[in-house]
Structure formats: structure tokens, C-alpha cells
Design a protein around this motif. Structure first.
Motif, PDB file in Angstrom:
ATOM      1  N   ALA A 253     -14.367 -44.261 -68.629  1.00  0.00           N
ATOM      2  CA  ALA A 253     -13.914 -45.051 -67.481  1.00  0.00           C
ATOM      3  C   ALA A 253     -12.573 -45.716 -67.782  1.00  0.00           C
ATOM      4  O   ALA A 253     -11.706 -45.810 -66.905  1.00  0.00           O
ATOM      5  N   TYR A 254     -12.396 -46.167 -69.018  1.00  0.00           N
ATOM      6  CA  TYR A 254     -11.125 -46.765 -69.444  1.00  0.00           C
ATOM      7  C   TYR A 254      -9.987 -45.758 -69.259  1.00  0.00           C
ATOM      8  O   TYR A 254      -8.913 -46.086 -68.751  1.00  0.00           O
ATOM      9  N   GLY A 255     -10.249 -44.506 -69.647  1.00  0.00           N
ATOM     10  CA  GLY A 255      -9.237 -43.466 -69.489  1.00  0.00           C
ATOM     11  C   GLY A 255      -8.948 -43.151 -68.034  1.00  0.00           C
ATOM     12  O   GLY A 255      -7.796 -42.933 -67.647  1.00  0.00           O
ATOM     13  N   VAL A 256      -9.990 -43.154 -67.194  1.00  0.00           N
ATOM     14  CA  VAL A 256      -9.800 -42.889 -65.770  1.00  0.00           C
ATOM     15  C   VAL A 256      -8.950 -43.979 -65.122  1.00  0.00           C
ATOM     16  O   VAL A 256      -8.041 -43.697 -64.322  1.00  0.00           O
ATOM     17  N   VAL A 257      -9.209 -45.237 -65.478  1.00  0.00           N
ATOM     18  CA  VAL A 257      -8.419 -46.345 -64.937  1.00  0.00           C
ATOM     19  C   VAL A 257      -6.956 -46.207 -65.347  1.00  0.00           C
ATOM     20  O   VAL A 257      -6.041 -46.520 -64.575  1.00  0.00           O
ATOM     21  N   SER A 258      -6.719 -45.712 -66.570  1.00  0.00           N
ATOM     22  CA  SER A 258      -5.340 -45.569 -67.042  1.00  0.00           C
ATOM     23  C   SER A 258      -4.557 -44.554 -66.212  1.00  0.00           C
ATOM     24  O   SER A 258      -3.324 -44.581 -66.195  1.00  0.00           O
ATOM     25  N   ILE A 259      -5.254 -43.637 -65.518  1.00  0.00           N
ATOM     26  CA  ILE A 259      -4.568 -42.716 -64.608  1.00  0.00           C
ATOM     27  C   ILE A 259      -3.867 -43.500 -63.507  1.00  0.00           C
ATOM     28  O   ILE A 259      -2.713 -43.231 -63.149  1.00  0.00           O
ATOM     29  N   PHE A 260      -4.557 -44.503 -62.976  1.00  0.00           N
ATOM     30  CA  PHE A 260      -3.958 -45.344 -61.938  1.00  0.00           C
ATOM     31  C   PHE A 260      -2.814 -46.185 -62.510  1.00  0.00           C
ATOM     32  O   PHE A 260      -1.827 -46.459 -61.822  1.00  0.00           O
ATOM     33  N   SER A 261      -2.943 -46.572 -63.774  1.00  0.00           N
ATOM     34  CA  SER A 261      -1.854 -47.278 -64.451  1.00  0.00           C
ATOM     35  C   SER A 261      -0.610 -46.423 -64.489  1.00  0.00           C
ATOM     36  O   SER A 261       0.514 -46.896 -64.247  1.00  0.00           O
ATOM     37  N   ASN A 262      -0.799 -45.131 -64.740  1.00  0.00           N
ATOM     38  CA  ASN A 262       0.329 -44.217 -64.797  1.00  0.00           C
ATOM     39  C   ASN A 262       0.985 -44.046 -63.430  1.00  0.00           C
ATOM     40  O   ASN A 262       2.210 -43.983 -63.315  1.00  0.00           O
ATOM     41  N   ILE A 263       0.163 -43.995 -62.363  1.00  0.00           N
ATOM     42  CA  ILE A 263       0.703 -43.883 -61.005  1.00  0.00           C
ATOM     43  C   ILE A 263       1.518 -45.123 -60.658  1.00  0.00           C
ATOM     44  O   ILE A 263       2.634 -45.039 -60.119  1.00  0.00           O
ATOM     45  N   LEU A 264       0.992 -46.296 -60.991  1.00  0.00           N
ATOM     46  CA  LEU A 264       1.709 -47.544 -60.727  1.00  0.00           C
ATOM     47  C   LEU A 264       2.999 -47.625 -61.532  1.00  0.00           C
ATOM     48  O   LEU A 264       3.982 -48.225 -61.073  1.00  0.00           O
ATOM     49  N   ALA A 265       2.999 -47.024 -62.720  1.00  0.00           N
ATOM     50  CA  ALA A 265       4.208 -47.027 -63.552  1.00  0.00           C
ATOM     51  C   ALA A 265       5.366 -46.374 -62.820  1.00  0.00           C
ATOM     52  O   ALA A 265       6.521 -46.837 -62.895  1.00  0.00           O
ATOM     53  N   GLY A 266       5.086 -45.278 -62.104  1.00  0.00           N
ATOM     54  CA  GLY A 266       6.126 -44.616 -61.325  1.00  0.00           C
ATOM     55  C   GLY A 266       6.623 -45.482 -60.180  1.00  0.00           C
ATOM     56  O   GLY A 266       7.819 -45.486 -59.865  1.00  0.00           O
ATOM     57  N   LYS A 267       5.721 -46.239 -59.562  1.00  0.00           N
ATOM     58  CA  LYS A 267       6.111 -47.142 -58.468  1.00  0.00           C
ATOM     59  C   LYS A 267       7.028 -48.244 -58.988  1.00  0.00           C
ATOM     60  O   LYS A 267       8.039 -48.584 -58.361  1.00  0.00           O
ATOM     61  N   ILE A 268       6.682 -48.816 -60.139  1.00  0.00           N
ATOM     62  CA  ILE A 268       7.476 -49.899 -60.721  1.00  0.00           C
ATOM     63  C   ILE A 268       8.879 -49.410 -61.060  1.00  0.00           C
ATOM     64  O   ILE A 268       9.867 -50.125 -60.886  1.00  0.00           O
ATOM     65  N   ALA A 269       8.969 -48.163 -61.527  1.00  0.00           N
ATOM     66  CA  ALA A 269      10.263 -47.615 -61.945  1.00  0.00           C
ATOM     67  C   ALA A 269      11.164 -47.245 -60.778  1.00  0.00           C
ATOM     68  O   ALA A 269      12.348 -46.952 -60.978  1.00  0.00           O
ATOM     69  N   SER A 270      10.634 -47.281 -59.557  1.00  0.00           N
ATOM     70  CA  SER A 270      11.404 -46.819 -58.409  1.00  0.00           C
ATOM     71  C   SER A 270      12.518 -47.774 -58.010  1.00  0.00           C
ATOM     72  O   SER A 270      13.501 -47.366 -57.388  1.00  0.00           O
ATOM     73  N   HIS A 271      12.391 -49.059 -58.355  1.00  0.00           N
ATOM     74  CA  HIS A 271      13.409 -50.041 -57.960  1.00  0.00           C
ATOM     75  C   HIS A 271      13.363 -51.231 -58.908  1.00  0.00           C
ATOM     76  O   HIS A 271      12.311 -51.806 -59.150  1.00  0.00           O
ATOM     77  N   ASN A 272      14.534 -51.588 -59.468  1.00  0.00           N
ATOM     78  CA  ASN A 272      14.654 -52.753 -60.344  1.00  0.00           C
ATOM     79  C   ASN A 272      13.559 -52.791 -61.412  1.00  0.00           C
ATOM     80  O   ASN A 272      12.853 -53.800 -61.558  1.00  0.00           O
ATOM     81  N   PRO A 273      13.395 -51.711 -62.178  1.00  0.00           N
ATOM     82  CA  PRO A 273      12.259 -51.632 -63.102  1.00  0.00           C
ATOM     83  C   PRO A 273      12.239 -52.711 -64.180  1.00  0.00           C
ATOM     84  O   PRO A 273      11.182 -53.275 -64.466  1.00  0.00           O
ATOM     85  N   ILE A 274      13.392 -52.997 -64.780  1.00  0.00           N
ATOM     86  CA  ILE A 274      13.414 -53.998 -65.848  1.00  0.00           C
ATOM     87  C   ILE A 274      13.124 -55.388 -65.280  1.00  0.00           C
ATOM     88  O   ILE A 274      12.412 -56.196 -65.904  1.00  0.00           O
ATOM     89  N   GLY A 275      13.645 -55.668 -64.101  1.00  0.00           N
ATOM     90  CA  GLY A 275      13.335 -56.933 -63.456  1.00  0.00           C
ATOM     91  C   GLY A 275      11.840 -57.077 -63.204  1.00  0.00           C
ATOM     92  O   GLY A 275      11.254 -58.148 -63.421  1.00  0.00           O
ATOM     93  N   ARG A 276      11.194 -56.007 -62.757  1.00  0.00           N
ATOM     94  CA  ARG A 276       9.763 -56.045 -62.486  1.00  0.00           C
ATOM     95  C   ARG A 276       8.945 -56.145 -63.767  1.00  0.00           C
ATOM     96  O   ARG A 276       7.901 -56.816 -63.791  1.00  0.00           O
ATOM     97  N   LEU A 277       9.402 -55.466 -64.827  1.00  0.00           N
ATOM     98  CA  LEU A 277       8.632 -55.457 -66.073  1.00  0.00           C
ATOM     99  C   LEU A 277       8.507 -56.846 -66.690  1.00  0.00           C
ATOM    100  O   LEU A 277       7.535 -57.123 -67.402  1.00  0.00           O
ATOM    101  N   ARG A 278       9.471 -57.727 -66.427  1.00  0.00           N
ATOM    102  CA  ARG A 278       9.352 -59.098 -66.950  1.00  0.00           C
ATOM    103  C   ARG A 278       8.018 -59.705 -66.536  1.00  0.00           C
ATOM    104  O   ARG A 278       7.329 -60.343 -67.347  1.00  0.00           O
TER     105      ARG A 278
END
Length: 395
Positions: A253-278
Motif C-alpha cells: 500500500a505504501y508503494g501504491v500511494v507513492s504512485i500518486f506522489s509521483n503524479i503530484l510531482a509532475g504537477k508541482i514541476a509545472s510552474h514555479n517548482p522551487i518556490g513550491r518545494l519550499r
């Protein structure tokens, strides 16, 4: 790079091919943990000695990848990828027939370097092939190959190794490698060399303070998670007092949840990624530290662990693209080398986080790892804020 803002069918086919490649590479890298007992039994060594295959892989990956990327930067990318995949396949086959620890160690060390270089090439090829606005999506899908390797490839490889011997696991990775070779041969287009400058000129990138700050962002980000994740099974068994039969489903289940983490990673990178990562790292710090309290309840503890998985790889896509963009700005000839730094940083972070977690675990209550993991995430947030301010100052 395409000037359009939409991904074409050819772009998606390329992304799928490179994701297949990272799935294969990830399966080969991570599955070793699941078959250590079988390796130890077959080769007549202790499990502790077999475990050095994991650390040796990480060290070889971290040291060999950037050096090899700088040396091979003059070669046309498609030919280089095909050549390296072919050698990688041969090495996995050699691992399957290794009858001594020394031979298996040697094949794994060289495999580690090839793995790092192929990951880096996949990132550069994707970054240069798709529309700039869609780089985040492309890179997140390629990183998704590693997530799927943990969720599907490693359990399957472990099952095969436990029932047919460790050799059979490497037969599996050899076959998957051949499949990846054919896919890359059919799909990946010819591309210019990653670099035309000397190795010395490329390695000068590593002396740039901005690059080093950016390098340690994912190092601390991954390190924060692995301070805790390394001891997740003892936490489940001793703190949450869960039956042993629950452990494997929870890890799945931990691994399955990380799939969604990966999808969100692409969303975060779409605009102002370093600003969002703070802010991502601040939230990660809160989630990790909260485990210190929530493990008093099974329900809250499991929810908290799911959130930990969701936060675990949100940094990948943004930091990968950021390192490439910094190289484009400060040393364009070293873009391939820059692409290798995020995978290297993740391995450094995993090694650092595991070691730090071990020290904390040995010197006090186990759940102190949650507090220390939170502090490491705050260090990642601090470095990200520094990078963000430097970017704004330059612009």
C-alpha cells in the motif's frame, strides 16, 4: 525541443519507452534487497556480507555516474543508450551465473554505473524531446518507472528468487533488459551528443555553488524520508504492534500511494517548482515529526505513514529539471552531467538517511527517528528557500 504545448503520440510513445527502461533499471537495482537470503545461501556467505552488494551498488552509482556521463558526453545519445543497455543485459546475465561473491560484486558495481548513466540519458532525451511546458509531465512519468519497479517489479522478482533461486531473478532482469533494448531501438530518435567540451570543463560544473546547493536539496529530501523509512518495519511491529501478516500488504500500500506522489510531482514541476518545494518540505517535516505522536494509535499511525509515502517523492521532477536548467544557464556543455546529479543525490540521501536513522535508533527511543527526519526535511526547505532567493536576485 518542440515549440508546441501539447504532447503528441510520438512524445507519449517516447515517454512510455523511457519509463519502461527506468522500470527495468529500478527492478534490477532494488530487487537485490528481497533476495539477500537466497544469495547468501547459494554463495555460502553471511547475509551481512550479501548486504554489501546493496551498499556497493549505491557507492558505485554515486561516484561512477557523473564521471562516466562527463566522459561519454561526446557520443550520440541513441547509440550510447543502446550500447549501454546491451552491456547492462550482458552483466545481468553474468550475475545470473555468478558462482562467487567476488564475481557477483564486480558485475553489480559495473551495473550500478551503467544504471546511473542510462537514467541520466533518459532524463536528457525526454527533456530535450518534449515541449518545454510538458517537461514536468515527461520526467515524472519516467521517474514513475522506479515507483512501479518497487510496487510490481521487486515483489515479482523477489517471489521468483525465493522459489527458483537468485539466478532466476537475474534471468528475469536480463529478459526485461532485452525488451527495453528493443523498445529504445524502435522508438528513441537520434539526438545530438550531450556535450562537446572536455571532461575537465564539464566537471567544473561541480564547483559551482548554485549546483551544489541544488544537489543537496534532493539529498536532504530523500534523506529525511529514509531516516524513518529504513526502520518502517520495526515501527509497524513494535510501535503499532501489528501482526507480521500485515506487514507485506502495508508495504504494498505504501508503494501504491507513492504512485500518486509521483503524479503530484509532475504537477508541482509545472510552474514555479522551487518556490513550491519550499512549502512541500515544510509539510514533509510536519508529517514525519507527527509520527512521534500518531504511532500511539494504529489508525492515526497508518494514515500518517500513508502521508509520508505521499510526500516521499514530490521533489523528484522539480529538482531534476532544476539541475538541468541551472546547467543550461551556467555550463550548457555539462547538461548531461547535470542530469545525472539528481539520481546521484537520491542515492546519497538514501545512504545518509539510513545511516543517520541507524545512529538515532541505536542511541535512544526508536520514534526519535521521526523527529530527526523532520529536522532533515527542514534543512531541505532551507536550501530550497536559498535557491529560490538566488534565482529571484538574478532575474
Amino acid at each position: 525541443m518542440s515549440s508546441t504545448t501539447r504532447l503528441r503520440k510520438t512524445d507519449w510513445l517516447l515517454i512510455a519507452t523511457l519509463s519502461l527502461l527506468t522500470f527495468v533499471l529500478g527492478t534490477s537495482e532494488f530487487v537485490i534487497v528481497g533476495i539477500l537470503s537466497e544469495i547468501a545461501s547459494a554463495l555460502g556467505i553471511t547475509i551481512a556480507k550479501a548486504g554489501t552488494l546493496v551498499s556497493a551498488f549505491a557507492i558505485a552509482f554515486a561516484i561512477g555516474t557523473p564521471v562516466t556521463m562527463s566522459i561519454t558526453g561526446r557520443f550520440e545519445r541513441r547509440k550510447l543508450m543502446l550500447s549501454l543497455i546491451f552491456v547492462w543485459v550482458v552483466l545481468n546475465f553474468c550475475s545470473s551465473i555468478a558462482d562467487t561473491y567476488s564475481l557477483l560484486l564486480a558485475t553489480r558495481i559495473v551495473t550500478a554505473v551503467l544504471t546511473g548513466v542510462l537514467i541520466s540519458l533518459a532524463m536528457v532525451v525526454a527533456s530535450d524531446s518534449v515541449p518545454i511546458a510538458k517537461r514536468g509531465v515527461a520526467v515524472s512519468f519516467i521517474f514513475g518507472g522506479f515507483t512501479l519497479a518497487n510496487v510490481f517489479g521487486v515483489p515479482i522478482g523477489t517471489f521468483i528468487g525465493q522459489h527458483a533461486g537468485f539466478e532466476a531473478t537475474f534471468w528475469l532482469t536480463t529478459g526485461l533488459g532485452l525488451l527495453a533494448f528493443l523498445a529504445v531501438f524502435k522508438v528513441v530518435p537520434r539526438q545530438q551528443a550531450t556535450a562537446t567540451s572536455s571532461v575537465k570543463d564539464q566537471l567544473r560544473l561541480l564547483a559551482n555553488p548554485r549546483i551544489m546547493i541544488a544537489f543537496f536539496i534532493p539529498s536532504f529530501g530523500f534523506g529525511a524520508t529514509y531516516v524513518v523509512y529504513t526502520y518502517l518495519v520495526p515501527i509497524l511491529e513494535l510501535e503499532l504492534e501489528l501482526p507480521r501478516g500485515w506487514i507485506s500488504p502495508i508495504l504494498l500500500a505504501y508503494g501504491v500511494v507513492s504512485i500518486f506522489s509521483n503524479i503530484l510531482a509532475g504537477k508541482i514541476a509545472s510552474h514555479n517548482p522551487i518556490g513550491r518545494l519550499r512549502f512541500v518540505f515544510v509539510v514533509q517535516a510536519i508529517v514525519l515529526a507527527a509520527l512521534y505522536v500518531t504511532t500511539s494509535s494504529v489508525t492515526l499511525g497508518l494514515i500518517n505513514i500513508a502521508l509520508m509515502s505521499l510526500m516521499s517523492i514530490l521533489l523528484t521532477t522539480s529538482t531534476q529539471i532544476y539541475l538541468i536548467d541551472l546547467a543550461e544557464k551556467f555550463n550548457p556543455e555539462a547538461k548531461g552531467l547535470a542530469a545525472s546529479l539528481m539520481p546521484v543525490a537520491s542515492n546519497v540521501g538514501i545512504a545518509f538517511g539510513s545511516a543517520l536513522g541507524g545512529l538515532v535508533y541505536a542511541s535512544g527511543p526508536m520514534m526519535n527517528t521521526a523527529l530527526v527526519g523532520g529536522l532533515v526535511a527542514l534543512l531541505a526547505a532551507l536550501l530550497t528557500a536559498i535557491s529560490f532567493r538566488l534565482d529571484r536576485r538574478v532575474s
